[in-house]
Design a protein around this motif. Structure first.
Motif, short mmCIF file in Angstrom:
data_model
loop_
_atom_site.label_atom_id
_atom_site.label_comp_id
_atom_site.label_asym_id
_atom_site.label_seq_id
_atom_site.Cartn_x
_atom_site.Cartn_y
_atom_site.Cartn_z
N GLU A 228 0.95 -1.18 -0.15
CA GLU A 228 0.25 0.10 -0.29
C GLU A 228 0.94 1.31 0.03
O GLU A 228 0.61 2.01 -0.33
CB GLU A 228 -1.03 -0.25 1.33
N GLY B 157 -9.06 12.46 -1.01
CA GLY B 157 -9.74 10.40 -1.28
C GLY B 157 -10.19 9.92 -2.23
O GLY B 157 -9.86 8.91 -2.65
N GLN B 158 -10.65 10.65 -2.41
CA GLN B 158 -11.59 10.27 -3.74
C GLN B 158 -11.09 9.98 -5.47
O GLN B 158 -10.90 9.13 -6.24
CB GLN B 158 -12.60 11.66 -4.49
N SER C 137 -8.52 6.81 -4.65
CA SER C 137 -8.92 5.75 -4.36
C SER C 137 -9.58 5.15 -5.97
O SER C 137 -9.35 4.24 -6.33
CB SER C 137 -11.43 5.66 -3.18
N VAL D 77 -6.31 3.91 -7.10
CA VAL D 77 -5.75 2.99 -6.67
C VAL D 77 -6.86 2.24 -7.92
O VAL D 77 -6.17 0.37 -8.26
CB VAL D 77 -6.59 2.45 -5.12
N ASP D 78 -8.06 1.38 -8.17
CA ASP D 78 -8.68 0.96 -8.67
C ASP D 78 -8.81 0.49 -10.19
O ASP D 78 -8.13 -0.42 -10.32
CB ASP D 78 -10.08 1.23 -8.93
#
Length: 238
Positions: free
Chosen positions: A119, A154-155, A158, A161-162
């Motif tokens: 991570e 954060g959005q 995220s 990452v996806d």
């Protein structure tokens, strides 16, 4: 008497089961039941079977012995039938399906590939590669208390990452799938982003293993793959 069922094979499988003991505290002998072109590999069992270490090892030992001489249709741990006649009747009634399934896995073994990414390495890569994410992070670290900043960061992270995990999964599947007769993508668990089972011909194992080793070296920053196999083809039994 109830019987524990390990696998279904073709009648041409030698089923060299001498010396094997089955699941259960009384260590019963492993034997076969025949019907037409099929065999079921079974042992007598009394009472409920739980996945204790000794029984799990005994189950796997039977499958390993069968895999040495061919490819069986393995049953998951814990399948119990009321008696021999029930098993023979199932072989009769489902013969066509079993024979088709045996033909589909004949000469193959299952390999499972799991992949995950550290991570910290992933987050650092995103911050380094995204000017907007880097800017947001610097504003937050500098003490800006605007609540919209961590929300946007954060959005953004995220979504990135996806996207990166999806791209990495697709690349691994694209590289390994052509070396297999079939493959199944399972839902990943924990920190993994890929859980892939492949049905690999036994005479194609070396190219497959070489390909996986190459991918392990070049999968990207922080990406780690784990390989398990050869295994009975659990993922390819209908």
């Amino acid at each position: 008497m109830a019987v524990y069922v390990y696998a279904v094979t073709g009648h041409d499988h030698p089923c060299h089961l001498d010396g094997l003991t089955g699941v259960g505290s009384d260590a019963p002998a492993v034997r076969t039941l025949e019907s037409g072109k099929l065999r079921a590999v079974v042992s007598d069992v009394a009472g409920e079977i739980r996945p204790k270490r000794r029984d799990v090892i005994a189950h796997q030992a039977v499958l390993d012995r069968l895999m040495a001489d061919g490819t069986p249709l393995p049953l998951q741990f814990g399948y119990i039938a009321p008696d021999d006649e029930t098993v023979r009747r199932a072989l009769d009634e489902r013969a066509e399906g079993y024979l088709d399934a045996l033909a589909a896995v004949r000469g193959c073994a299952e390999y499972n590939v799991k992949a995950g990414q550290e991570e910290d390495v992933l987050l650092r890569s995103i911050l380094d590669g995204s000017p907007r994410a880097s800017s947001l992070n610097e504003e937050i670290l500098a003490g800006d208390t605007d609540p919209r900043l961590p929300l946007e960061l954060g959005q953004l992270v995220s979504a990135e990452v996806d996207l990166r995990r999806s791209d990495a999964s697709a690349a691994l599947i694209r590289a390994l799938a052509p070396l297999a007769r079939a493959y199944v993508v399972h839902p990943p668990t924990g920190e993994d982003f890929l859980n892939l089972s492949l049905l690999v011909p036994r005479d194609g194992e070396r190219p497959f293993l070489d390909a996986h080793a190459g991918l392990s070296r070049d999968a990207g920053p922080g990406v780690r793959t784990r390989l398990a196999g050869p295994l009975p083809p659990y993922s390819f039994v209908p």
